[in-house]
Scaffold this motif. Structure first.
Motif, PDB file in Angstrom:
ATOM      1  N   GLU A  69      57.374 -10.801  58.826  1.00  0.00           N
ATOM      2  CA  GLU A  69      58.177 -10.319  57.707  1.00  0.00           C
ATOM      3  C   GLU A  69      58.613  -8.868  57.932  1.00  0.00           C
ATOM      4  O   GLU A  69      59.765  -8.516  57.686  1.00  0.00           O
ATOM      5  CB  GLU A  69      57.397 -10.439  56.403  1.00  0.00           C
ATOM      6  N   LYS A  70      57.687  -8.034  58.380  1.00  0.00           N
ATOM      7  CA  LYS A  70      58.018  -6.630  58.646  1.00  0.00           C
ATOM      8  C   LYS A  70      57.145  -6.092  59.764  1.00  0.00           C
ATOM      9  O   LYS A  70      55.923  -6.287  59.744  1.00  0.00           O
ATOM     10  CB  LYS A  70      57.848  -5.773  57.392  1.00  0.00           C
ATOM     11  N   ALA A  71      57.771  -5.432  60.719  1.00  0.00           N
ATOM     12  CA  ALA A  71      57.053  -4.781  61.818  1.00  0.00           C
ATOM     13  C   ALA A  71      57.425  -3.301  61.832  1.00  0.00           C
ATOM     14  O   ALA A  71      58.607  -2.956  61.780  1.00  0.00           O
ATOM     15  CB  ALA A  71      57.392  -5.431  63.151  1.00  0.00           C
ATOM     16  N   THR A  72      56.400  -2.464  61.886  1.00  0.00           N
ATOM     17  CA  THR A  72      56.605  -1.018  61.976  1.00  0.00           C
ATOM     18  C   THR A  72      56.026  -0.524  63.295  1.00  0.00           C
ATOM     19  O   THR A  72      54.866  -0.810  63.609  1.00  0.00           O
ATOM     20  CB  THR A  72      55.931  -0.288  60.806  1.00  0.00           C
ATOM     21  N   VAL A  73      56.829   0.200  64.054  1.00  0.00           N
ATOM     22  CA  VAL A  73      56.420   0.701  65.367  1.00  0.00           C
ATOM     23  C   VAL A  73      56.351   2.218  65.312  1.00  0.00           C
ATOM     24  O   VAL A  73      57.302   2.882  64.881  1.00  0.00           O
ATOM     25  CB  VAL A  73      57.397   0.250  66.474  1.00  0.00           C
ATOM     26  N   LYS A  74      55.197   2.756  65.737  1.00  0.00           N
ATOM     27  CA  LYS A  74      55.008   4.198  65.817  1.00  0.00           C
ATOM     28  C   LYS A  74      54.730   4.581  67.259  1.00  0.00           C
ATOM     29  O   LYS A  74      53.807   4.037  67.875  1.00  0.00           O
ATOM     30  CB  LYS A  74      53.851   4.646  64.922  1.00  0.00           C
ATOM     31  N   ILE A  75      55.519   5.511  67.794  1.00  0.00           N
ATOM     32  CA  ILE A  75      55.376   5.959  69.177  1.00  0.00           C
ATOM     33  C   ILE A  75      54.933   7.414  69.161  1.00  0.00           C
ATOM     34  O   ILE A  75      55.677   8.292  68.729  1.00  0.00           O
ATOM     35  CB  ILE A  75      56.695   5.808  69.953  1.00  0.00           C
TER      36      ILE A  75
ATOM     37  N   TYR B 190      68.081  -3.901  69.280  1.00  0.00           N
ATOM     38  CA  TYR B 190      68.844  -4.453  68.157  1.00  0.00           C
ATOM     39  C   TYR B 190      68.730  -3.452  67.011  1.00  0.00           C
ATOM     40  O   TYR B 190      68.017  -2.436  67.116  1.00  0.00           O
ATOM     41  CB  TYR B 190      68.321  -5.831  67.747  1.00  0.00           C
ATOM     42  N   SER B 191      69.419  -3.706  65.935  1.00  0.00           N
ATOM     43  CA  SER B 191      69.425  -2.761  64.821  1.00  0.00           C
ATOM     44  C   SER B 191      68.041  -2.667  64.190  1.00  0.00           C
ATOM     45  O   SER B 191      67.388  -3.682  63.939  1.00  0.00           O
ATOM     46  CB  SER B 191      70.449  -3.186  63.767  1.00  0.00           C
ATOM     47  N   VAL B 192      67.589  -1.449  63.931  1.00  0.00           N
ATOM     48  CA  VAL B 192      66.299  -1.194  63.291  1.00  0.00           C
ATOM     49  C   VAL B 192      66.498  -0.121  62.226  1.00  0.00           C
ATOM     50  O   VAL B 192      67.535   0.562  62.187  1.00  0.00           O
ATOM     51  CB  VAL B 192      65.231  -0.743  64.310  1.00  0.00           C
ATOM     52  N   SER B 193      65.491   0.028  61.379  1.00  0.00           N
ATOM     53  CA  SER B 193      65.510   1.081  60.363  1.00  0.00           C
ATOM     54  C   SER B 193      64.655   2.243  60.864  1.00  0.00           C
ATOM     55  O   SER B 193      63.447   2.100  61.044  1.00  0.00           O
ATOM     56  CB  SER B 193      64.960   0.556  59.032  1.00  0.00           C
ATOM     57  N   ARG B 194      65.305   3.368  61.094  1.00  0.00           N
ATOM     58  CA  ARG B 194      64.605   4.548  61.605  1.00  0.00           C
ATOM     59  C   ARG B 194      64.046   5.362  60.440  1.00  0.00           C
ATOM     60  O   ARG B 194      64.767   5.696  59.494  1.00  0.00           O
ATOM     61  CB  ARG B 194      65.571   5.385  62.446  1.00  0.00           C
ATOM     62  N   SER B 195      62.771   5.682  60.490  1.00  0.00           N
ATOM     63  CA  SER B 195      62.119   6.497  59.471  1.00  0.00           C
ATOM     64  C   SER B 195      62.017   7.939  59.948  1.00  0.00           C
ATOM     65  O   SER B 195      62.157   8.215  61.147  1.00  0.00           O
ATOM     66  CB  SER B 195      60.719   5.953  59.165  1.00  0.00           C
ATOM     67  N   PRO B 196      61.778   8.884  59.034  1.00  0.00           N
ATOM     68  CA  PRO B 196      61.634  10.283  59.465  1.00  0.00           C
ATOM     69  C   PRO B 196      60.481  10.433  60.458  1.00  0.00           C
ATOM     70  O   PRO B 196      59.454   9.762  60.350  1.00  0.00           O
ATOM     71  CB  PRO B 196      61.329  11.018  58.147  1.00  0.00           C
TER      72      PRO B 196
ATOM     73  N   VAL C 268      50.565  22.477  67.924  1.00  0.00           N
ATOM     74  CA  VAL C 268      51.657  22.218  66.969  1.00  0.00           C
ATOM     75  C   VAL C 268      51.764  20.735  66.630  1.00  0.00           C
ATOM     76  O   VAL C 268      52.564  20.353  65.778  1.00  0.00           O
ATOM     77  CB  VAL C 268      53.008  22.724  67.530  1.00  0.00           C
ATOM     78  N   GLY C 269      50.974  19.896  67.274  1.00  0.00           N
ATOM     79  CA  GLY C 269      50.998  18.471  66.967  1.00  0.00           C
ATOM     80  C   GLY C 269      51.945  17.682  67.862  1.00  0.00           C
ATOM     81  O   GLY C 269      52.856  18.234  68.500  1.00  0.00           O
ATOM     82  N   ARG C 270      51.728  16.368  67.892  1.00  0.00           N
ATOM     83  CA  ARG C 270      52.541  15.490  68.727  1.00  0.00           C
ATOM     84  C   ARG C 270      53.597  14.784  67.889  1.00  0.00           C
ATOM     85  O   ARG C 270      53.289  14.263  66.815  1.00  0.00           O
ATOM     86  CB  ARG C 270      51.644  14.454  69.402  1.00  0.00           C
ATOM     87  N   PRO C 271      54.853  14.725  68.361  1.00  0.00           N
ATOM     88  CA  PRO C 271      55.900  14.031  67.593  1.00  0.00           C
ATOM     89  C   PRO C 271      55.672  12.523  67.585  1.00  0.00           C
ATOM     90  O   PRO C 271      55.253  11.937  68.591  1.00  0.00           O
ATOM     91  CB  PRO C 271      57.184  14.398  68.347  1.00  0.00           C
ATOM     92  N   VAL C 272      55.924  11.911  66.441  1.00  0.00           N
ATOM     93  CA  VAL C 272      55.754  10.469  66.274  1.00  0.00           C
ATOM     94  C   VAL C 272      57.088   9.870  65.832  1.00  0.00           C
ATOM     95  O   VAL C 272      57.631  10.254  64.795  1.00  0.00           O
ATOM     96  CB  VAL C 272      54.668  10.141  65.233  1.00  0.00           C
ATOM     97  N   ILE C 273      57.602   8.939  66.638  1.00  0.00           N
ATOM     98  CA  ILE C 273      58.851   8.243  66.324  1.00  0.00           C
ATOM     99  C   ILE C 273      58.495   6.962  65.577  1.00  0.00           C
ATOM    100  O   ILE C 273      57.657   6.186  66.035  1.00  0.00           O
ATOM    101  CB  ILE C 273      59.647   7.921  67.601  1.00  0.00           C
ATOM    102  N   VAL C 274      59.130   6.728  64.433  1.00  0.00           N
ATOM    103  CA  VAL C 274      58.797   5.589  63.585  1.00  0.00           C
ATOM    104  C   VAL C 274      60.063   4.789  63.298  1.00  0.00           C
ATOM    105  O   VAL C 274      61.086   5.353  62.887  1.00  0.00           O
ATOM    106  CB  VAL C 274      58.157   6.042  62.262  1.00  0.00           C
ATOM    107  N   PHE C 275      59.988   3.480  63.520  1.00  0.00           N
ATOM    108  CA  PHE C 275      61.085   2.600  63.118  1.00  0.00           C
ATOM    109  C   PHE C 275      60.514   1.248  62.727  1.00  0.00           C
ATOM    110  O   PHE C 275      59.378   0.907  63.082  1.00  0.00           O
ATOM    111  CB  PHE C 275      62.135   2.443  64.232  1.00  0.00           C
ATOM    112  N   SER C 276      61.290   0.470  61.983  1.00  0.00           N
ATOM    113  CA  SER C 276      60.817  -0.812  61.468  1.00  0.00           C
ATOM    114  C   SER C 276      61.933  -1.851  61.530  1.00  0.00           C
ATOM    115  O   SER C 276      63.119  -1.521  61.678  1.00  0.00           O
ATOM    116  CB  SER C 276      60.307  -0.671  60.036  1.00  0.00           C
ATOM    117  N   LYS C 277      61.526  -3.107  61.419  1.00  0.00           N
ATOM    118  CA  LYS C 277      62.452  -4.230  61.456  1.00  0.00           C
ATOM    119  C   LYS C 277      61.864  -5.360  60.635  1.00  0.00           C
ATOM    120  O   LYS C 277      60.652  -5.604  60.683  1.00  0.00           O
ATOM    121  CB  LYS C 277      62.664  -4.682  62.921  1.00  0.00           C
TER     122      LYS C 277
END
Length: 462
Positions: free
Chosen positions: A353-359, A374-380, A391-400
């Motif tokens: 139903e929903k997958a969220t990927v954090k890199i 394919y098209s995904v929803s990019r989160s902040p 300063v911390g590590r950047p985390v890329i978040v997107f969902s589908k």
């Protein structure tokens, strides 16, 4: 009643498509359509082999061909692919209307009768009926569809084959000519079918394939430039088949000798071949009722939850593993490219139903660019802190949402990372140890005693 409802929706969709202003070339027609509707699993997979024909010209040069998906099934459409005769995928543009979607491709071929292969996959399109069953009853489902190939073009000849999960069929709609043999229902051939023709059908049959739905999947990929990538998935699974009616008897369940059963005891998850240090646990700790097989091109996990899953039952667990970074990370100077799967194969014919990927990228990463398949929803973007981070590590978040096996594809993540940052943590460790040793040396050298030294001789006057 449901059949009349479907027919009404199709009729409304026809009006909406015409009102959308889509240009349909009346000279194009479907010379022949061979359609296969696969109902053997919890998914509805429809394969179309469409042979086109131009009544005026003998060639196709950039001709627009439109494939409509009506509103009654649009929300369930998880995947669509349109390919030419050589199985080369054609780029489809989607135009949404109030009552459906229109997928249009450009067809160029020297053949007077080019062939298109259209594949669609629908989730949650099979309705358990009855909606509740006892532990020992069969699971029956209903499929609602169209005996005709729904198209804005006239179809000269067409035939539809429906593949079922078993030979047990309670009922099905007959549209002459139609026939039923073993686990197959055949509709057609039908000749000279007009555009937007509809003949609603219902198939009520037995289906014991696993009706498992992943309601939520969170996938965390933590990248280290020291040679390792850690992957962890937190998964919530619901048995979305017919709900269990009455109480559950483990004694009756253990003596049930049926090969086909609506409950799910176990399923197979496929991991990359280089996966190591695999773990599988839930809120109670590690789950030992599982087995792992290392194959040439993958690692196969036979996951067995702590209890069998019946309709309406849920389970929650975490699975993780490590892979070497050299297989997925490529570099040229300070420019890097991470290429990994968006999702893994959790089980056959899965529905997510929903997958969220954090890199999670290394500290000091910049110029980040995500290229999804394919098209995904990019989160902040987020920030993740671990040991020795400043300063911390950047985390890329997107969902589908609404994913199936066809969505197992690689994303590309480009970024810039200076190799000088790799010595930051060793320098912090060295600096910390140096400061610690320095403090110890100073501490041992200094005398903080407030008592007098006994070696000092005191002289008193007589």
């Amino acid at each position: 009643m449901r059949n009349h409802f479907v027919f009404a929706i199709v009729t409304i969709s026809l009006v909406a498509f015409n009102a959308a202003g889509v240009q349909i070339d009346s000279n194009i027609q479907n010379k022949n359509v061979e359609r296969t509707i696969d109902l053997t699993t919890q998914l509805v997979k429809v394969q179309h082999k469409v042979t086109l024909e131009n009544k005026v010209k003998k060639e196709f040069s950039g001709v627009a061909y439109t494939f409509p998906v009506t509103k009654d099934v649009r929300d369930n459409l998880a995947y669509i692919s349109i390919r030419d005769a050589l199985k080369k995928e054609l780029k489809a543009t989607e135009e949404k209307t109030a009552d459906g979607s229109l997928f249009t491709v450009s067809v160029t071929s020297s053949s007077p009768t080019p062939v298109l292969h259209i594949e669609t996959v629908f989730s949650k399109s099979l309705e358990p009926y009855p909606t509740q069953i006892t532990q020992n009853e069969r699971q029956l489902v209903r499929y609602f569809g169209n005996a005709y190939f729904y198209s804005p073009y006239k179809t000269i000849s067409q035939k539809t084959t429906v593949l079922l999960a078993s030979k047990s069929v309670e009922s099905y709609t007959t549209v002459k000519p139609s026939s039923h043999a073993d686990g197959t229902i055949t509709y057609g051939p039908y000749e000279n079918v007009e555009p937007y023709s509809s003949e609603p059908i219902t198939v009520h049959y037995e289906n014991h394939s696993p009706f498992l739905t992943i309601t939520n999947l969170e996938r965390v990929i933590e990248l280290s430039h020291w040679g390792n990538i850690a992957v962890e998935e937190t998964i919530d699974i619901l048995h979305s088949g017919a709900g269990l009616k009455g109480s559950f008897s483990r004694y009756d369940y253990q003596k049930d000798a049926r090969n086909n059963h609506p409950s799910v005891k176990s399923y197979k998850t496929i991991l990359p071949a280089s996966a190591t240090e695999v773990y599988y646990r839930d809120t109670n700790g590690n789950i030992s009722t599982s087995a792992m097989r290392i194959l040439k091109d993958s690692v196969e996990l036979d996951l067995r939850p702590r209890f069998p899953l019946f309709g309406g039952w849920k389970t929650h667990y975490t699975i993780g593993y490590n892979v070497p970074s050299f297989e997925y990370l490529f570099s040229s100077g300070d420019q890097y490219l991470l290429k990994m799967r968006v999702i893994d194969h959790v089980f056959d014919d899965m529905v997510i139903e929903k997958a969220t990927v954090k890199i999670i990228l290394p500290e000091g990463t910049s110029n980040i660019k995500l290229i999804p398949p394919y098209s995904v929803s990019r989160s902040p973007d987020q920030v993740h802190y671990t040991y020795l981070d400043t300063v911390g590590r950047p985390v890329i978040v997107f969902s589908k949402q609404n994913l199936v096996e066809n969505h197992i594809a690689d994303f590309n993540l480009k970024y810039t990372f200076s190799k000088a940052f790799m010595i930051q943590e060793p320098l912090l460790i060295i600096g910390f140890l140096y400061a610690l040793f320095l403090i110890v040396i100073v501490w041992t050298r200094l005398d903080f005693s407030i008592t007098k030294d006994s070696s000092v001789t005191h002289h008193h006057k007589d």
